[in-house]
Design a protein around this motif. Structure first.
Motif, PDB file in Angstrom:
ATOM      1  N   LEU A 241       0.883  -1.171   0.000  1.00  0.00           N
ATOM      2  CA  LEU A 241       0.000   0.000   0.000  1.00  0.00           C
ATOM      3  C   LEU A 241       0.917   1.217   0.000  1.00  0.00           C
ATOM      4  N   LEU A 242       0.978   1.912  -1.117  1.00  0.00           N
ATOM      5  CA  LEU A 242       1.889   3.050  -1.272  1.00  0.00           C
ATOM      6  C   LEU A 242       1.081   4.340  -1.217  1.00  0.00           C
ATOM      7  N   LEU A 243       1.472   5.221  -0.313  1.00  0.00           N
ATOM      8  CA  LEU A 243       0.782   6.491  -0.109  1.00  0.00           C
ATOM      9  C   LEU A 243       1.595   7.602  -0.764  1.00  0.00           C
ATOM     10  N   TRP A 244       1.062   8.176  -1.847  1.00  0.00           N
ATOM     11  CA  TRP A 244       1.796   9.245  -2.543  1.00  0.00           C
ATOM     12  C   TRP A 244       1.052  10.576  -2.488  1.00  0.00           C
ATOM     13  N   GLY A 245       0.073  10.672  -1.635  1.00  0.00           N
ATOM     14  CA  GLY A 245      -0.658  11.918  -1.428  1.00  0.00           C
ATOM     15  C   GLY A 245      -1.479  11.815  -0.169  1.00  0.00           C
ATOM     16  N   ALA A 246      -1.999  12.957   0.272  1.00  0.00           N
ATOM     17  CA  ALA A 246      -2.804  12.999   1.492  1.00  0.00           C
ATOM     18  C   ALA A 246      -3.962  13.966   1.297  1.00  0.00           C
ATOM     19  N   GLN A 247      -4.734  13.739   0.229  1.00  0.00           N
ATOM     20  CA  GLN A 247      -5.802  14.672  -0.129  1.00  0.00           C
ATOM     21  C   GLN A 247      -6.878  14.788   0.941  1.00  0.00           C
ATOM     22  N   ASN A 265       2.991  -4.393   3.263  1.00  0.00           N
ATOM     23  CA  ASN A 265       3.978  -3.327   3.216  1.00  0.00           C
ATOM     24  C   ASN A 265       3.244  -1.998   3.032  1.00  0.00           C
ATOM     25  N   VAL A 266       3.485  -1.035   3.933  1.00  0.00           N
ATOM     26  CA  VAL A 266       2.898   0.305   3.825  1.00  0.00           C
ATOM     27  C   VAL A 266       4.043   1.290   3.692  1.00  0.00           C
ATOM     28  N   ARG A 267       3.969   2.136   2.682  1.00  0.00           N
ATOM     29  CA  ARG A 267       5.101   3.008   2.390  1.00  0.00           C
ATOM     30  C   ARG A 267       4.630   4.356   1.892  1.00  0.00           C
ATOM     31  N   THR A 268       5.317   5.416   2.310  1.00  0.00           N
ATOM     32  CA  THR A 268       5.096   6.732   1.723  1.00  0.00           C
ATOM     33  C   THR A 268       6.133   6.946   0.616  1.00  0.00           C
ATOM     34  N   TYR A 269       5.822   7.902  -0.276  1.00  0.00           N
ATOM     35  CA  TYR A 269       6.678   8.088  -1.454  1.00  0.00           C
ATOM     36  C   TYR A 269       6.429   9.468  -2.041  1.00  0.00           C
ATOM     37  N   THR A 270       7.502  10.118  -2.496  1.00  0.00           N
ATOM     38  CA  THR A 270       7.377  11.326  -3.304  1.00  0.00           C
ATOM     39  C   THR A 270       8.278  11.211  -4.520  1.00  0.00           C
ATOM     40  N   VAL A 271       8.004  12.021  -5.523  1.00  0.00           N
ATOM     41  CA  VAL A 271       8.779  11.995  -6.761  1.00  0.00           C
ATOM     42  C   VAL A 271      10.232  12.375  -6.522  1.00  0.00           C
ATOM     43  N   HIS A 272      10.524  13.069  -5.420  1.00  0.00           N
ATOM     44  CA  HIS A 272      11.907  13.472  -5.149  1.00  0.00           C
ATOM     45  C   HIS A 272      12.830  12.279  -4.941  1.00  0.00           C
ATOM     46  N   GLU A 273      12.278  11.110  -4.593  1.00  0.00           N
ATOM     47  CA  GLU A 273      13.114   9.914  -4.516  1.00  0.00           C
ATOM     48  C   GLU A 273      13.753   9.606  -5.865  1.00  0.00           C
ATOM     49  N   ILE A 274      13.101  10.018  -6.927  1.00  0.00           N
ATOM     50  CA  ILE A 274      13.601   9.781  -8.278  1.00  0.00           C
ATOM     51  C   ILE A 274      14.381  10.980  -8.781  1.00  0.00           C
ATOM     52  N   THR A 275      13.805  12.165  -8.662  1.00  0.00           N
ATOM     53  CA  THR A 275      14.391  13.328  -9.317  1.00  0.00           C
ATOM     54  C   THR A 275      15.645  13.845  -8.623  1.00  0.00           C
TER      55      THR A 275
END
Length: 332
Positions: A241-247, A265-275
């Motif tokens: 379960l990947l959380l990429w926002g908190a609307q 597996n529960v994980r947070t994520y932002t695009v900055h991990e890539i960029t």
């Protein structure tokens, strides 16, 4: 002097001002870009409102991390780019350091991507944030594989739509979750294998039904809040379960204990991990460029606003009633 959007206090769209600001000269590792179009993202609305994940804004604050334009001047030490080259700016920096809601903007060279042939200025400002985000989450983090089922909430957002396309590109089966039935037909047209309407259906029950009781290999959630407990029920054993926002704007519980400590597996994520990782960004750009070349990926643009109408653009963004990307254009 360049027309530049700034805000001098936190608040709603009305705090955004159009100021004439010296764009400045590019320093070492920087580039001055003449901006043609700007991608508008939830991150900017959160930053404007004082709710973003990064440090507090330094007033007067600039805004924006995704744009397209043309290189005007190179700073010392910049290689691989040329004056007059069409480029896109990708979100690889803090908005406290740089901002692209402007006629001209200095940005770090590492945040520039050559604009592929056939990609116009509006598309060049609309594709990178969504597809870099979804590539990173699906290919790099969760390792989505052919035959997997991927559930995508807030599926009509620009990132949600890119997630449908990216999952299909990876050979997975995308299942879209949307609040009302009004957008279901368009989501199917964008490649969703199934659409689950959360106002009418039990999302977890429907996903379990679609997967023969196994659950989805991954659920990509932009909403967060208390609903993650129900979403977690839709995840297969060992899935993510990947959380990429908190609307939702509400506290988000950890669902594992309430569900009896499943293999989850529960994980947070932002695009900055890539960029902000040069090697991951290199792979991501190659993946997205490949999809743009063969038509698997494209910009889905909901509405265009001129830069001078940035307040109206942010009001529309806040309304949530959109299908795809909001883009600001810079008239010449």
């Amino acid at each position: 002097m360049a027309l530049t959007v700034r805000f001098h206090e936190y608040g709603g769209p009305e705090v955004l001002r159009l100021d004439h600001v010296d764009a400045g000269e590019p320093g070492p590792g920087e580039v001055l870009v003449r901006v043609d179009a700007v991608g508008v993202n939830r991150a900017e609305a959160l930053f404007r409102g004082g709710q973003y994940i990064e440090a507090a804004a330094a007033f007067p604050a600039r805004l924006g991390a995704e744009a397209s334009g043309v290189v005007e001047r190179l700073g010392p030490g910049v290689e691989g780019l040329a004056s007059g080259q069409a480029v896109s700016v990708v979100p690889a920096f803090s908005q406290n350091d740089y901002g692209v809601y402007a006629e001209r903007a200095v940005v770090p060279a590492r945040a520039l991507v050559p604009r592929p042939d056939g990609v116009d200025a509006v598309s060049g400002a609309a594709v990178w944030m969504p597809y870099l985000t979804t590539y990173g989450a699906m290919a790099e983090v969760t390792g989505l594989r052919p035959g997997d089922v991927a559930v995508v909430t807030a599926a009509s957002s620009s990132i949600g739509l890119a997630a449908l396309h990216t999952a299909a590109r990876l050979g997975a089966t995308p299942v879209a979750v949307t609040r009302t039935r009004a957008k279901a037909g368009r989501l199917l047209a964008e490649g969703a294998a199934e659409v689950v309407v959360s106002d009418e259906e039990d999302v977890a029950a429907r996903v379990l039904e679609l997967t023969g009781g196994r659950g989805a290999a991954a659920v990509f959630d932009a909403v967060a809040g208390p609903g993650v407990v129900d979403l977690a029920r839709a995840v297969a054993a060992g899935g993510t379960l990947l959380l990429w926002g908190a609307q939702s704007g509400r506290p988000t519980p950890y669902p594992g204990f309430e569900l009896g400590m499943p293999a989850l597996n529960v994980r947070t994520y932002t695009v900055h991990e890539i960029t902000r990782d040069a090697e991951r960004l290199r792979r991501a750009v190659a993946f997205v460029a490949s999809g743009l070349r063969d038509g698997a990926f494209r910009a889905v643009v909901d509405r265009l606003f001129p830069l001078a109408d940035v307040v109206a653009a942010h009001r529309y963004l806040d309304s949530g009633d959109r299908f795809g990307k909001v883009v600001l254009t810079v008239p010449r």
